[in-house]
Design an enzyme around this catalytic site. Sequence first.
Site, PDB file in Angstrom:
ATOM      1  N   GLN A  80      37.251  39.470  51.429  1.00 13.24           N
ATOM      2  CA  GLN A  80      38.112  38.442  50.869  1.00 13.24           C
ATOM      3  C   GLN A  80      38.094  38.549  49.351  1.00 13.24           C
ATOM      4  O   GLN A  80      37.010  38.566  48.759  1.00 13.24           O
ATOM      5  CB  GLN A  80      37.582  37.081  51.321  1.00 13.24           C
ATOM      6  CG  GLN A  80      38.356  35.893  50.815  1.00 13.24           C
ATOM      7  CD  GLN A  80      37.556  34.614  50.968  1.00 13.24           C
ATOM      8  OE1 GLN A  80      36.377  34.637  51.290  1.00 13.24           O
ATOM      9  NE2 GLN A  80      38.200  33.486  50.727  1.00 13.24           N
ATOM     10  N   GLY A  81      39.265  38.629  48.722  1.00 12.75           N
ATOM     11  CA  GLY A  81      39.361  38.678  47.265  1.00 12.75           C
ATOM     12  C   GLY A  81      39.998  37.418  46.732  1.00 12.75           C
ATOM     13  O   GLY A  81      41.202  37.399  46.461  1.00 12.75           O
ATOM     14  N   SER A  86      37.746  34.587  44.736  1.00 11.80           N
ATOM     15  CA  SER A  86      37.065  34.158  43.510  1.00 11.80           C
ATOM     16  C   SER A  86      37.185  35.209  42.422  1.00 11.80           C
ATOM     17  O   SER A  86      37.228  36.409  42.693  1.00 11.80           O
ATOM     18  CB  SER A  86      35.583  33.906  43.787  1.00 11.80           C
ATOM     19  OG  SER A  86      35.425  32.840  44.677  1.00 11.80           O
ATOM     20  N   SER A 115      31.744  39.333  49.881  1.00 11.69           N
ATOM     21  CA  SER A 115      30.836  39.882  50.897  1.00 11.69           C
ATOM     22  C   SER A 115      31.540  41.007  51.639  1.00 11.69           C
ATOM     23  O   SER A 115      32.750  40.931  51.851  1.00 11.69           O
ATOM     24  CB  SER A 115      30.449  38.818  51.923  1.00 11.69           C
ATOM     25  OG  SER A 115      29.972  37.679  51.271  1.00 11.69           O
ATOM     26  N   GLU A 156      38.017  29.140  57.386  1.00 12.80           N
ATOM     27  CA  GLU A 156      36.635  29.395  56.985  1.00 12.80           C
ATOM     28  C   GLU A 156      35.783  28.180  57.309  1.00 12.80           C
ATOM     29  O   GLU A 156      34.749  28.262  57.948  1.00 12.80           O
ATOM     30  CB  GLU A 156      36.560  29.699  55.485  1.00 12.80           C
ATOM     31  CG  GLU A 156      35.127  29.926  55.016  1.00 12.80           C
ATOM     32  CD  GLU A 156      34.997  30.140  53.515  1.00 12.80           C
ATOM     33  OE1 GLU A 156      35.807  29.564  52.762  1.00 12.80           O
ATOM     34  OE2 GLU A 156      34.094  30.869  53.116  1.00 12.80           O
ATOM     35  N   GLU A 202      29.130  20.156  45.096  1.00  8.43           N
ATOM     36  CA  GLU A 202      29.879  19.219  44.243  1.00  8.43           C
ATOM     37  C   GLU A 202      31.330  19.105  44.725  1.00  8.43           C
ATOM     38  O   GLU A 202      31.878  18.001  44.829  1.00  8.43           O
ATOM     39  CB  GLU A 202      29.838  19.696  42.783  1.00  8.43           C
ATOM     40  CG  GLU A 202      28.470  19.574  42.118  1.00  8.43           C
ATOM     41  CD  GLU A 202      27.467  20.638  42.558  1.00  8.43           C
ATOM     42  OE1 GLU A 202      27.862  21.629  43.208  1.00  8.43           O
ATOM     43  OE2 GLU A 202      26.271  20.471  42.254  1.00  8.43           O
TER      44      GLU A 202
END
Lengths: 325, 386
Positions: free
Chosen positions: B127-128, B130, B162, B245, B369
Amino acid sequence: MDFTFTPEQDALREQAREFLAANPEPSWAQLSELGWTGVSIADELGGAGLTFVEEAVLFEELGGALYHGPYFSTIALTLPALPSDLRAEVAAGTASWTLALGPLVPDLDTADRVAVVGGDGIFELESPEREVLTTNDQSRPLGVVRGGQSGRRLADASVLAEIGVRSLTALALEACGVARRALEHAVEYASTREQFGKRIGVYQAVSHPLANAYTRLELSRSLALWAAWCVATGDPETPLAAAAAKSSAAESAVAVCETSIQVLGGIGFTWEHELHRLYKRALGIESFGASGTRLRAELAVALLNEKTEEAPVTTPAPAPVEQGG
Amino acid sequence: MELRDTPEEASFRGDLRTWLEENVPAELRGHRGGAARFDGPEMRAWSRALYDAGYAGLTWPEEYGGGGAPYTHQAIFLEEIARAEAPPHIGVIGLGMAGPTIMAYGTEEHKARYLAPILSAEEIWCQGFSEPGAGSDLAGVRTSSRLEDGHFVVDGQKVWSSFAHLSDWCILLTRSDPESTRHAGLTYLIVNMHAPGVEVRPLTQITGEAEFNEIFFTGVRVPADNLLGEVGGGWQVAMTTLLHERGTLGFALQAALEMQVRKLIALARDRGADQLQRDRIAREWIEMQAVRFTNYRSLSALMKTGLPGPEGSISKLVWSEANQRVTKLALEILGPDAALADDNAPYGGYWQYQQLRSRGNTIEAGTSEVLRSIVAERVLGLPKSR
């Protein structure tokens, strides 16, 4: 696997919430008319023949409404000890009970009759002197009984195990009702009260503690409902579930009330606002019966698979009752 | 309300348990975790075995090669995998995120091309999303894509990815409109990780292992057909991916926590625990049961109404903090031996590794958060902070 309520159970909750909002101090006769005193009592004895799951719905709602009366003491504490004819009276609303399990007896101001644990059985205590004590939580006074004569033998002491898990679970459910009500107050306040030109719920110093409060409440509620299902079905995990539920829910209710008091600021600290009464019920639940520390000590013994000579704390120890004094 | 398995669920669980006993390779059982366990060929073989036995993509529709099973089967599968201390299918990102997104937004050609090799572990996905400047605030994505003679040309950098070092494909969120800001002007692409201009650099973590990667894209040419959704409509597609997810995560985490607490109890039996530690062990067992039954509540609501219950939103938040406490308590029980590492440490350094790894739990897949703000705003309905 289905962990949802049936439409009938949802309807019961709706009925309870509406009725208790309109009748904050219902009589035992009113609860009987609604069918609440006979929920798990057999049809042929005038009850509804339902289970502890339906009673669980009511414990949660009665807790949130800070109901003052002998429902907990009759249904959670004494019912397993009552023979058929006396169950029929409970269903009919002509008798309510409390059980002296320890020196401090709940609902002594409102329960019609008193049972005691003595020797290998549970007996009715006839004409005792009742002294209702001043308690922090005015919605559930505690008292002491003195004197009286040992009357009819109601049950064998073996029902104490059932009484133990029912009362722990009922207290956990009440605690969830209390916490829900307290959180509702806090969310409503944080959504309307403005400071520094904004509604205070915008500030994460306010909203994150409320998210934590919701989290604690939902975790405890899952445990309390698990325990309720265990009690209703006689699942082998019932003692563990009941201990986990009470340990968790009493603590959560106290914590949620404390967060809510803080969020309401000065208002939450006043006698006028309902929050302090919810808080005192939460504290009362935490101190009544086995404490969280004791319950977790017992759980640790079970989890670590250790042999012990001590009686498990989920079975309440017979109470020393002063007789003939 | 019925918390026991139905006869049909019990039969599925029983068959699965037997299958796991007979098929989990000894060298993969009870691994301490980490990325390195995925690198060898045995993980592909294991994933292939799961696929051949019908356990890959249990809840995927049958038309795409899945099991067409209810979510309860997926929950049972994850519980039993954890109980057997078996590793997951290597296609974690493909099965849980890329696949469902392709089913929702892909063309028939996309579905025919990409879905089957995910299940069989022939192709691995990463997964790209962030970037160095776009973490919790994903709308800050800057990796660019511009359409040029039938191709998107991609330039930029992704991070915390990952499996990227093993991957064949990447679901990539790019900014296609350089004039745009925030949620507009984003485009969601399927990128071949073997294409010229793709460079993967492993990131060494606090544990000393490299589980995540940086991915650099330099003039990478992506066929225009590899578009999911519309040009400029990438945000909506990305939200679908993240929904999946978080949707499938709860039960995997709960099962992992059950295993962790079971190991903690075994450790306490083995090494002894004092009264205060015993109280904390009991607390963690209670918390684990609470997560478990909260997930059951949310799953039951999903099965009945098609929408997961709101209480499900707390699973990851609670699990991450519980895993941090459990692993630290284990180190405390180990006493002075907690200072040792790897093969010099008791149990091969399992707890030392797990404790360090757990610090990532409150950061990855939604920081605590962000998750608290989601509970406050979407569940409790408090006024929005932004």
